[in-house]
Design an enzyme around this catalytic site. Sequence first.
Site, mmCIF file in Angstrom:
data_model
loop_
_atom_site.group_PDB
_atom_site.id
_atom_site.type_symbol
_atom_site.label_atom_id
_atom_site.label_comp_id
_atom_site.label_asym_id
_atom_site.label_seq_id
_atom_site.Cartn_x
_atom_site.Cartn_y
_atom_site.Cartn_z
ATOM 1 N N ASP A 1 -5.993 3.450 13.426
ATOM 2 C CA ASP A 1 -4.867 4.060 12.905
ATOM 3 C C ASP A 1 -4.933 5.146 12.193
ATOM 4 O O ASP A 1 -4.175 6.279 12.696
ATOM 5 C CB ASP A 1 -4.024 3.151 11.949
ATOM 6 C CG ASP A 1 -3.282 1.863 13.001
ATOM 7 O OD1 ASP A 1 -3.180 2.321 14.151
ATOM 8 O OD2 ASP A 1 -2.952 1.113 12.573
ATOM 9 N N ASP B 1 0.793 -1.181 0.044
ATOM 10 C CA ASP B 1 0.152 -0.032 -0.051
ATOM 11 C C ASP B 1 0.707 1.287 -0.066
ATOM 12 O O ASP B 1 0.669 2.264 -0.696
ATOM 13 C CB ASP B 1 -0.988 0.014 1.222
ATOM 14 C CG ASP B 1 -2.146 -0.855 1.109
ATOM 15 O OD1 ASP B 1 -2.261 -1.489 -0.214
ATOM 16 O OD2 ASP B 1 -2.575 -1.564 1.799
ATOM 17 N N ARG C 1 1.987 4.493 17.318
ATOM 18 C CA ARG C 1 1.566 5.422 16.269
ATOM 19 C C ARG C 1 1.890 6.733 16.667
ATOM 20 O O ARG C 1 2.288 7.673 15.907
ATOM 21 C CB ARG C 1 -0.118 5.417 16.304
ATOM 22 C CG ARG C 1 -0.469 4.201 15.636
ATOM 23 C CD ARG C 1 0.256 3.764 14.455
ATOM 24 N NE ARG C 1 -0.504 2.493 13.727
ATOM 25 C CZ ARG C 1 0.627 1.632 13.114
ATOM 26 N NH1 ARG C 1 1.918 1.720 13.106
ATOM 27 N NH2 ARG C 1 0.097 0.481 12.684
ATOM 28 N N SER D 1 -3.573 -9.125 7.385
ATOM 29 C CA SER D 1 -2.803 -7.778 7.547
ATOM 30 C C SER D 1 -2.100 -7.842 8.847
ATOM 31 O O SER D 1 -2.805 -8.356 9.802
ATOM 32 C CB SER D 1 -4.083 -6.567 7.483
ATOM 33 O OG SER D 1 -3.713 -5.362 8.094
HETATM 34 N N1 ARG Z 1 -6.869 -3.290 16.198
HETATM 35 C C1 ARG Z 1 -5.465 -2.870 16.878
HETATM 36 C C2 ARG Z 1 -5.524 -1.558 16.865
HETATM 37 O O1 ARG Z 1 -6.461 -0.825 16.376
HETATM 38 C C3 ARG Z 1 -4.397 -3.508 15.568
HETATM 39 C C4 ARG Z 1 -4.684 -2.738 14.064
HETATM 40 C C5 ARG Z 1 -3.637 -3.146 13.021
HETATM 41 N N2 ARG Z 1 -3.831 -4.489 13.013
HETATM 42 C C6 ARG Z 1 -3.071 -5.096 11.712
HETATM 43 N N3 ARG Z 1 -3.565 -6.375 11.765
HETATM 44 N N4 ARG Z 1 -2.652 -4.516 10.811
HETATM 45 O O2 ARG Z 1 -4.526 -0.775 17.536
#
Ligand code: ARG
Length: 398
Positions: free
Chosen positions: A123, A14, A94, A174
């Site tokens: 995110d 991506d 993040r 993912s």
């Molecule tokens: N649900 C988790 C969060 O919002 C992880 C998000 C990323 N997960 C992923 N498999 N890419 O913090």
Amino acid sequence: MNKTAVLAYSGGLDTSISIKWIKDNYKMDVICALVDCGQPDNLDEAYQRAIDAGASEAFIIDAKDEFVNDFIYPSIKSNVKYEKKYPLATAIARPLIVKKLVELARSKGAEALAHGCTGKGNDQVRFDVGIRTLAPDLKIIAPQREWNLSREDAIEYARKNNIKINVNKKSPYSIDENFWGRSIECGVLEDPWAEPPEEIYKWTKITRETGDYEYIELGFENGLPVSLNGKSISGIDLIMGLNQQAGKYGIGRIDMVENRLIGIKSREIYESPAAEILIEAHRQLESIVLDRELLHYKYLIEEKMAELIYYGLWFTPLRKCLMSFIDESQEYVTGRLKIRLEYKNFRVSGRKSDFSLYDRDLATYDRKDKFDPVHSESFIKIFGYPYEILGRKGRINE
Ligand code: ARG
């Protein structure tokens, strides 16, 4: 001269195609930032992919120590688990990534920041809110959200534009990884009834057998882990070592349906052996050194802390104030924990501290104790008055 966007680049599909997309759609040059929070990717290869995909520059930013000191350590002190389970590995990285992006954007005089988040997850909120707090003047570009490509379309776009990518077309998952945990979603996991297939696990591939076990001893000082089996150890070494050592037993798997900030429920699997062990050990140490009222009140602060981290509200006065409370509470959180690692499980099996409030002479059920039950009777008499009065008035809540 073109304007410039700094892109949070992961090396994946991506963000690779985003480089060209931003150049075409915003007529901006793209500088890629690869922020290293302990993800196991080959960052040198990712760096090259960024350049090959059309980035004017790329930077590998080593944020590992900062991640441990400023984000993982506070998480341990606060015992944070979103909805009682998720140690927030993705979420706590993040704000650090945002901070690094903003620093790079400033040093390069960039006008925009870009990230690869989709329009459905948490995110994007964490990135956008973080950026708007630290650098309200910067434009935010989110190609995945604005463009809304399917995975197949994205692969096709990369192929057509000769963008080298590093995806296994067959992997339907993912994944996000850093020192504190590995998050896995999508594919068959989207059915909350479906048991996760073993193939999704990487940190917790089980090589130990039923009946296998070993003990480790962790030392904490002022709320932070400082030693393993009596030897002092750095945070990074401890976390990486525990992930490996406990991962072999299958310790640290979390399977949950969580409430995203944007309103939907999602099924997520986490692998976080070190986080699970360190937080539980820390909690158990607190259970002997903190008095009841502080301990119980701290639970409330911890809940709020976990929620605000999940919601992307790291750079806020509330986080700072809650953290002062947490820091202050850690003065006596110094001691040792014995932990038994076993097949798919672990247990704190012993705790010890010079500051322990546990008084065996008071707690013992042996005959020669110091606790005089005569006082209990009077205490209960007074404690129970409100309910006795309710009872006398016939206001009984059965
Ligand atoms: N649900 C988790 C969060 O919002 C992880 C998000 C990323 N997960 C992923 N498999 N890419 O913090």
